[in-house]
Design an enzyme around this catalytic site. Structure first.
Site, mmCIF file in Angstrom:
data_model
loop_
_atom_site.group_PDB
_atom_site.id
_atom_site.type_symbol
_atom_site.label_atom_id
_atom_site.label_comp_id
_atom_site.label_asym_id
_atom_site.label_seq_id
_atom_site.Cartn_x
_atom_site.Cartn_y
_atom_site.Cartn_z
ATOM 1 N N ASP A 38 0.339 3.629 -2.573
ATOM 2 C CA ASP A 38 -0.334 3.940 -2.948
ATOM 3 C C ASP A 38 -1.918 4.349 -1.919
ATOM 4 O O ASP A 38 -1.035 4.594 -0.779
ATOM 5 C CB ASP A 38 -0.949 2.488 -3.253
ATOM 6 C CG ASP A 38 -0.246 1.594 -4.422
ATOM 7 O OD1 ASP A 38 -0.265 2.510 -5.299
ATOM 8 O OD2 ASP A 38 -0.518 0.461 -4.324
ATOM 9 N N TYR A 66 7.918 -3.732 3.518
ATOM 10 C CA TYR A 66 6.051 -3.433 3.895
ATOM 11 C C TYR A 66 6.121 -4.563 4.623
ATOM 12 O O TYR A 66 6.743 -5.542 4.911
ATOM 13 C CB TYR A 66 5.893 -3.669 2.726
ATOM 14 C CG TYR A 66 6.255 -2.577 1.800
ATOM 15 C CD1 TYR A 66 5.203 -1.711 2.046
ATOM 16 C CD2 TYR A 66 7.268 -2.953 0.758
ATOM 17 C CE1 TYR A 66 5.995 -0.257 0.513
ATOM 18 C CE2 TYR A 66 7.699 -1.927 -0.040
ATOM 19 C CZ TYR A 66 6.954 -0.294 -0.133
ATOM 20 O OH TYR A 66 7.143 -0.072 -1.128
ATOM 21 N N ASP A 80 -5.803 -4.761 -5.672
ATOM 22 C CA ASP A 80 -5.535 -4.724 -4.365
ATOM 23 C C ASP A 80 -7.508 -5.271 -3.803
ATOM 24 O O ASP A 80 -8.155 -5.018 -4.771
ATOM 25 C CB ASP A 80 -5.359 -3.781 -3.876
ATOM 26 C CG ASP A 80 -6.438 -2.400 -4.126
ATOM 27 O OD1 ASP A 80 -6.757 -2.700 -5.078
ATOM 28 O OD2 ASP A 80 -5.631 -1.532 -4.434
ATOM 29 N N ARG A 175 1.746 -5.715 -4.588
ATOM 30 C CA ARG A 175 0.346 -5.950 -5.468
ATOM 31 C C ARG A 175 0.280 -7.082 -6.093
ATOM 32 O O ARG A 175 -0.521 -7.763 -6.497
ATOM 33 C CB ARG A 175 -0.399 -4.766 -5.835
ATOM 34 C CG ARG A 175 -1.103 -3.922 -4.983
ATOM 35 C CD ARG A 175 -1.966 -2.439 -5.594
ATOM 36 N NE ARG A 175 -1.454 -1.606 -5.888
ATOM 37 C CZ ARG A 175 -1.159 -0.705 -7.553
ATOM 38 N NH1 ARG A 175 -2.317 -1.095 -8.219
ATOM 39 N NH2 ARG A 175 -0.463 -0.143 -7.424
#
Length: 296
Positions: A38, A66, A80, A175
């Site tokens: 992203d 992550y 987000d 997300r």
């Protein structure tokens, strides 16, 4: 010039921007990336250069790791903190650590997600986020993904945030994971921070920043096969090297005795230490079949 770059993408730079940047620095047209990140996220973005672009598909099934921050209290249309607020809750108490870990455990393993409308998924040839910006209503089908590990790093009651690490399969949207875990706690949630710390053998510890890459250039390139250590290595008989490079299969009955699987198996093929390309072992015919030859 060919190989992979362990690129450290900064926030604000799209994955496509990274490809353009690498092309300009190296003066090389054949550049591609593995695994879109992203625009607002940072972290590891493997970039392939030259012949290595033909190997990108072999990174598709690699696990990704992550570090993410979940902000509790509101949910957005993008998943987000850059999106439009859809749901908000001001008067709530963050669950105790034990309860949070129970939610994390429930989302570990095989789970079903509905990817966000603001995503790079293609619908009838167009990116979902482009359709949404055009005012088109987008419905994305659910998909099954795998979360191998979810670990709580920090719970901040004052900031109402949860910092956590996740290791997952391709196609997993962090997300969406934040939103779904928030709903499981009966609290709206959105992702407020994301950094990808690893893709397969590519780690953030030795990733190269744009500034470093601009100085070092092609010196940061890693051999194409360095990214493929997760794939079974096969040393072909030197007498069959030319045949493989010309796209011809080679019979090898003995190899079938070294593997337990009865299906076709991906292999990276070498001859006397030289990486020739990718192939697969046809278990039925007991042959080494070339798929992508990098040396002629």
């Amino acid at each position: 010039m060919e190989g992979f770059i362990n690129f450290l993408k900064p926030p604000g730079m799209t994955s496509h921007d990274v490809v353009g940047f690498v092309r300009r620095v190296l003066h090389e047209k054949r550049v591609g990336h593995a695994g879109t990140l992203d625009p607002g996220a940072a972290g590891v973005l493997p970039v392939a250069v030259g012949q290595a672009t033909r190997l990108i598909e072999y990174l598709d099934n690699e696990r990704k790791t992550y570090r993410a921050e979940m902000l509790l209290g509101y949910e957005t249309d993008s998943g987000d903190d850059s999106g439009r607020i859809l749901d908000q809750l001001t008067d709530f108490v963050i669950p105790e650590t034990k309860a949070i870990k129970e939610v994390f455990a429930a989302f570990t393993g095989g789970i079903v997600q509905v990817p966000p409308a603001y995503s790079a998924i293609k619908i009838n040839g167009q990116r979902a986020y482009d359709l949404v910006r055009q005012g088109v209503k987008v419905e994305i089908p659910s998909r099954r993904v795998e979360v191998f590990r979810l670990a709580l790093v920090e719970k901040n009651d004052e900031a109402k945030t949860l910092l956590f690490d996740v290791e997952c399969s391709k196609g997993t949207y962090i997300r969406t994971l934040c939103q779904d875990m928030g709903r499981a706690m009966n609290i709206p949630a959105t992702m407020s921070f994301l950094v990808r710390t690893g893709v397969g053998g590519f780690s953030i510890q030795n990733a190269v920043t744009p500034e470093e890459f601009q100085v070092l250039g092609e010196n940061v390139l890693q051999p194409g096969d360095a990214a493929l250590s997760h794939i079974l290595k096969y040393n072909i008989n030197p007498a069959r090297k030319k045949a493989f490079c010309n796209g011809l299969s080679s019979f090898d009955k003995a190899f079938s005795e070294k593997i337990a699987d009865e299906k076709n198996i991906e292999i990276r093929v070498y001859c006397e230490g030289i990486f020739l390309g990718m192939g697969h072992y046809d278990c039925e015919n007991k042959t080494i079949v070339p798929d992508k030859v990098l040396i002629r």
